[in-house]
Structure formats: C-alpha cells, structure tokens
Design a protein around this motif. Structure first.
Motif, short mmCIF file in Angstrom:
data_model
loop_
_atom_site.label_atom_id
_atom_site.label_comp_id
_atom_site.label_asym_id
_atom_site.label_seq_id
_atom_site.Cartn_x
_atom_site.Cartn_y
_atom_site.Cartn_z
N TYR A 32 18.19 -8.38 1.31
CA TYR A 32 16.78 -8.72 1.15
C TYR A 32 16.48 -10.09 1.75
O TYR A 32 17.22 -11.06 1.52
N ALA A 33 15.40 -10.17 2.49
CA ALA A 33 14.82 -11.47 2.79
C ALA A 33 14.19 -11.97 1.50
O ALA A 33 13.73 -11.18 0.66
N TYR A 95 6.63 -18.70 -7.32
CA TYR A 95 7.26 -17.40 -7.51
C TYR A 95 8.25 -17.13 -6.38
O TYR A 95 7.96 -17.41 -5.22
N CYS A 96 9.39 -16.55 -6.72
CA CYS A 96 10.26 -16.04 -5.68
C CYS A 96 10.09 -14.52 -5.61
O CYS A 96 9.68 -13.88 -6.59
N ALA A 97 10.40 -13.98 -4.45
CA ALA A 97 10.19 -12.56 -4.23
C ALA A 97 11.19 -12.05 -3.21
O ALA A 97 11.69 -12.82 -2.38
N ALA A 98 11.45 -10.75 -3.27
CA ALA A 98 12.43 -10.11 -2.38
C ALA A 98 11.73 -9.07 -1.51
O ALA A 98 10.88 -8.31 -2.00
N SER A 99 12.13 -9.02 -0.25
CA SER A 99 11.47 -8.13 0.71
C SER A 99 12.46 -7.53 1.68
O SER A 99 13.44 -8.16 2.07
N LYS A 100 12.15 -6.31 2.13
CA LYS A 100 12.91 -5.66 3.21
C LYS A 100 12.11 -5.69 4.52
O LYS A 100 12.52 -5.09 5.51
N ALA A 101 11.00 -6.40 4.52
CA ALA A 101 10.12 -6.40 5.69
C ALA A 101 10.71 -7.17 6.86
O ALA A 101 11.61 -8.00 6.70
N LEU A 106 6.86 -11.63 6.69
CA LEU A 106 7.30 -12.29 5.46
C LEU A 106 6.29 -13.26 4.89
O LEU A 106 6.46 -13.76 3.78
N GLY A 107 5.24 -13.57 5.61
CA GLY A 107 4.20 -14.44 5.07
C GLY A 107 3.19 -13.70 4.21
O GLY A 107 2.31 -14.33 3.62
N ARG A 108 3.31 -12.40 4.12
CA ARG A 108 2.33 -11.59 3.40
C ARG A 108 2.89 -11.16 2.06
O ARG A 108 3.90 -10.45 2.01
N SER A 109 2.24 -11.51 0.98
CA SER A 109 2.77 -11.22 -0.35
C SER A 109 2.93 -9.72 -0.61
O SER A 109 3.84 -9.30 -1.32
N ARG A 110 2.07 -8.91 0.00
CA ARG A 110 2.14 -7.47 -0.26
C ARG A 110 3.37 -6.81 0.37
O ARG A 110 3.66 -5.66 0.12
N MET A 111 4.10 -7.56 1.19
CA MET A 111 5.29 -7.02 1.82
C MET A 111 6.53 -7.22 0.95
O MET A 111 7.64 -6.85 1.34
N TYR A 112 6.37 -7.80 -0.21
CA TYR A 112 7.49 -8.06 -1.11
C TYR A 112 7.55 -7.01 -2.21
O TYR A 112 6.52 -6.64 -2.77
N ASP A 113 8.75 -6.57 -2.49
CA ASP A 113 8.95 -5.48 -3.44
C ASP A 113 9.19 -5.95 -4.87
O ASP A 113 8.86 -5.26 -5.82
N TYR A 114 9.81 -7.10 -5.00
CA TYR A 114 10.19 -7.59 -6.33
C TYR A 114 9.76 -9.04 -6.47
O TYR A 114 9.87 -9.82 -5.51
N TRP A 115 9.33 -9.39 -7.68
CA TRP A 115 8.83 -10.73 -7.97
C TRP A 115 9.44 -11.27 -9.26
O TRP A 115 9.70 -10.52 -10.20
#
Length: 125
Positions: A32-33, A95-101, A106-115
């Motif tokens: 995850y990014a 907040y930290c968040a995890a993404s597969k984008a 990666l600058g877009r919050s909606r691209m993150y799966d977990y918070w």
C-alpha cells in the motif's frame, strides 16, 4: 483489511516539531502507498503527503514542502510524518490512510481504502 492507528499529536508552539506515527495491521503493508491528510474545523480534508509502498517515492502538498517529511518502516508496519517549523495554520486533525492507487492519484482522499481515526495537532502562536 488494514487497520490504522495514529499517534503523536499534541499541543505545541509555533516553530516546534512533532512526529506523527501510524501503525498498520496486516501482512500486506508494503503493498500500500500511504498518505497523510489533515482536516481543520470547517474545512475539507486536505492532502499533506504520501509515500509509495517501497518508500522510494514521496509527494507533498506545497504548503508543507520543506517542513514535513514522510517516511515508512515496512518492517514495523509504520508510516511517519515528521513536522518541523510548525505554524498555527497546521492546526488540524491528521489522518493516515492506505491506498493501492497510482502515484498520480495519491493526492485525492477518495482514492484511499483505509483510514485511521485521526490525531489532533494544535499549534499555538
């Protein structure tokens, strides 16, 4: 499923430093990014910084470039945000968040799966 828990927030004075940590559960952390976002009262959640899964690439909002540093330790399943030269306008819940984008997203919050649940940072003048 990835669970994220932030820590390290607090009340500091302008010019001080803080290091935020985000501990992740699971064995796929390095896939995850990771990103840090912040939200001040009455404002939308805003991108702060992101880091690739390997840690080789980092990305920053213009407002924090040169002051904040994102890093990660995949052996510890943890991502960090070192914040230096803090300003009152940095006051927010972080907040930290995890993404597969892809990196460009990666600058877009909606691209993150977990918070995570967030940690409060307050900078007094």
């Amino acid at each position: 499923q990835v669970q994220l828990v932030e820590s390290g927030g607090g009340l500091v004075q302008a010019g001080d430093s803080l290091r935020l940590s985000c501990a992740a559960s699971g064995r796929t952390f390095s896939s995850y990014a990771m990103g840090w976002f912040r939200q001040a009262p009455g404002k939308e959640r805003a991108f702060v910084a992101a880091i690739s899964g390997s840690g080789d690439s980092t990305y920053y909002a213009d407002s924090v470039k040169g002051r904040f540093t994102i890093s990660r330790d995949n052996a510890k399943n943890t991502v960090y945000l070192q914040m230096n030269s803090l300003k009152p306008e940095d006051t927010a819940t972080y907040y930290c968040a995890a993404s597969k984008a892809a990196p460009i997203m990666l600058g877009r919050s909606r691209m993150y799966d977990y918070w995570g649940q967030g940690t409060q940072v307050t900078v007094s003048s």
